[in-house]
Design an enzyme around this catalytic site. Structure first.
Site, short mmCIF file in Angstrom:
data_model
loop_
_atom_site.label_atom_id
_atom_site.label_comp_id
_atom_site.label_asym_id
_atom_site.label_seq_id
_atom_site.Cartn_x
_atom_site.Cartn_y
_atom_site.Cartn_z
N LYS A 41 23.61 -20.32 -15.41
CA LYS A 41 24.33 -19.12 -15.87
C LYS A 41 25.39 -19.51 -16.89
O LYS A 41 25.54 -18.88 -17.94
CB LYS A 41 24.98 -18.38 -14.70
CG LYS A 41 23.99 -17.79 -13.72
CD LYS A 41 24.68 -17.04 -12.60
CE LYS A 41 23.77 -16.88 -11.41
NZ LYS A 41 22.46 -16.28 -11.67
N GLY A 99 18.28 -12.19 -8.58
CA GLY A 99 17.35 -11.85 -7.49
C GLY A 99 18.12 -11.32 -6.29
O GLY A 99 17.66 -10.43 -5.58
N ASN A 100 19.33 -11.84 -6.10
CA ASN A 100 20.17 -11.40 -4.99
C ASN A 100 20.62 -9.95 -5.11
O ASN A 100 20.94 -9.31 -4.12
CB ASN A 100 21.42 -12.28 -4.89
CG ASN A 100 21.05 -13.69 -4.53
OD1 ASN A 100 20.26 -13.92 -3.64
ND2 ASN A 100 21.61 -14.65 -5.26
N LYS A 111 11.52 -27.34 -9.72
CA LYS A 111 11.78 -25.96 -9.28
C LYS A 111 10.81 -25.60 -8.13
O LYS A 111 9.61 -25.46 -8.33
CB LYS A 111 11.57 -25.03 -10.48
CG LYS A 111 11.57 -23.56 -10.15
CD LYS A 111 12.96 -23.02 -10.00
CE LYS A 111 12.93 -21.56 -9.54
NZ LYS A 111 14.22 -21.11 -9.06
P1 ADP Z 1 21.05 -15.12 -8.85
O1 ADP Z 1 19.99 -14.67 -7.93
O2 ADP Z 1 22.03 -14.05 -9.18
O3 ADP Z 1 20.54 -15.86 -10.05
P2 ADP Z 1 21.97 -17.69 -7.79
O4 ADP Z 1 21.89 -17.91 -6.33
O5 ADP Z 1 20.98 -18.36 -8.66
O6 ADP Z 1 21.95 -16.10 -7.98
O7 ADP Z 1 23.44 -18.05 -8.33
C1 ADP Z 1 24.60 -17.54 -7.70
C2 ADP Z 1 25.12 -18.53 -6.69
O8 ADP Z 1 25.63 -19.69 -7.35
C3 ADP Z 1 26.29 -18.10 -5.86
O9 ADP Z 1 25.90 -17.31 -4.77
C4 ADP Z 1 26.89 -19.44 -5.39
O10 ADP Z 1 26.40 -19.77 -4.11
C5 ADP Z 1 26.31 -20.46 -6.37
N1 ADP Z 1 27.29 -21.32 -7.06
C6 ADP Z 1 27.06 -22.61 -7.39
N2 ADP Z 1 28.10 -23.17 -8.00
C7 ADP Z 1 29.03 -22.19 -8.11
C8 ADP Z 1 30.35 -22.14 -8.68
N3 ADP Z 1 30.90 -23.21 -9.27
N4 ADP Z 1 31.02 -20.98 -8.63
C9 ADP Z 1 30.48 -19.88 -8.03
N5 ADP Z 1 29.26 -19.87 -7.46
C10 ADP Z 1 28.52 -21.00 -7.51
MG MG Z 2 19.41 -17.73 -9.96
#
Ligand code: ADP
Ligand code: MG
Length: 317
Positions: free
Chosen positions: A280, A11-12, A129
């Site tokens: 992820k 989403g980012n 959620k």
């Molecule tokens: P997306 O919208 O791409 O799904 P998310 O916000 O769900 O993004 O996931 C990405 C975020 O995960 C990063 O911006 C970071 O803040 C967070 N994050 C949590 N744990 C970790 C980690 N161990 N290493 C890197 N990022 C992490």
């Molecule tokens: Mg996400």
């Protein structure tokens, strides 16, 4: 043989944190993301694209709340389908335009895609959620009357006035309802955009499939789709270039290329946070476990380096 990549865009990658979320901003971000995807297509890869919808669904749910005095509000499954349509349209247009500029005539099409979940999924017992707008205590109390099927939780400290939010289950994807259609589209050489926002969650009801008020994690659903279509690579693009150990601490380190068993060991350390990096990493492990050749987590601007080299966090057989 042409390699197929299932690309999951965060989403980012579509709405930056400081964006207001205007259509123009979202189109600009979609073009930026699509330009990176074009590099992969030019390098000879077949793509299937999925994407998050958190910020878009969040805004649309605010519109439902504010607009329900005038027109009926739509339930969560319909909001999921609406955002799939929105983002699918934006990507189909942007990717199509960029490809044609390069003289590439590959057709692009987006699918409103249902994903089957189990009504018995354990996540329904303790949903966690958060979705949609924040509410005050008074609004939350009124919603408990108006929407008896909603679960409202306090998600911010007492000092914050708007601290209540609706929470829904995040069940596991069991099957992709349109998987056969997607396979046929891929075989016909179409770049498919599917499973957006994790797909519209549906359950097996008395009269067939029916929508359920839930949100499937888009990375887990993307891994499922990658497995179903026999993709060679699962490429998860987010806003960080690597999954990190000791995330946010001074001794933070990048995870590079690791085997499945090494990643299992690292994941046990709890550094990959629930709701963001955690799913992820789990999605990547699942994909490789099911026979996928490699799964990658990196940022949008490193997609090409990751695919053509070994940049980012990569789980390999
Ligand atoms: P997306 O919208 O791409 O799904 P998310 O916000 O769900 O993004 O996931 C990405 C975020 O995960 C990063 O911006 C970071 O803040 C967070 N994050 C949590 N744990 C970790 C980690 N161990 N290493 C890197 N990022 C992490
Ligand atoms: Mg996400």
């Amino acid at each position: 043989m042409t390699k197929t990549i299932l690309v999951a865009l965060g989403g980012n990658a579509i709405k930056s944190a400081d964006d207001e979320g205007t259509a123009a901003e979202q189109f600009a971000n979609v073009y930026k993301a699509s330009a990176e995807l074009v590099k992969l297509i030019k390098a000879g890869y077949k793509l299937v694209v999925t994407h998050g919808n958190g910020p878009q669904a969040g805004n649309l749910l605010i519109q439902q709340e504010e607009g329900k005095k005038f027109v009926p509000d739509m339930p969560l499954d319909v909001v999921g389908a609406m955002t799939q349509g929105q983002l699918g349209y934006m990507f189909a247009q942007a990717l199509g335009n960029l490809l044609r500029k390069e003289g590439i005539e590959t057709p692009v099409a987006a699918l409103v895609n249902q994903v089957l979940v189990s009504a018995d999924d354990p996540d329904y017992l303790d949903p966690s959620k958060p979705v949609g707008p924040f509410f005050t205590e008074a609004e939350a109390a009124q919603l408990k009357i108006d929407k008896p099927d909603w679960l409202i939780k306090e998600v911010k400290p007492k000092t914050v006035e708007k601290r209540f939010r609706r929470v829904v289950a995040s069940p596991k994807p069991k099957a992709n309802v349109e998987s056969d259609v997607i396979r046929r589209m891929i075989d016909a050489g179409i770049i498919v955009i599917a499973s957006g926002g994790g797909g519209v969650p549906v359950i097996e009801g008395a009269n067939g499939l029916e929508g359920t008020a839930a949100v499937i994690d888009k990375d887990i659903a993307g891994a499922k789709l990658a497995e179903i279509i026999g993709a060679d690579v699962l490429l998860i693009l987010t806003d960080v270039a690597h999954a990190k150990l000791n995330y946010g601490k001074p001794n933070e380190t990048n995870v590079g290329t690791v085997s499945l068993s090494e990643m299992h060991t690292l994941a046990e350390g709890g550094d990959f946070l629930a709701g963001s990096m955690g799913p992820k990493v789990r999605a990547c492990m699942k994909f490789v476990e099911k026979g996928g050749a490699r799964a990658i987590i990196t940022s949008l601007d490193h997609a090409y380096d990751a695919i053509t080299g070994n940049f980012g966090t990569q789980i390999v057989q």
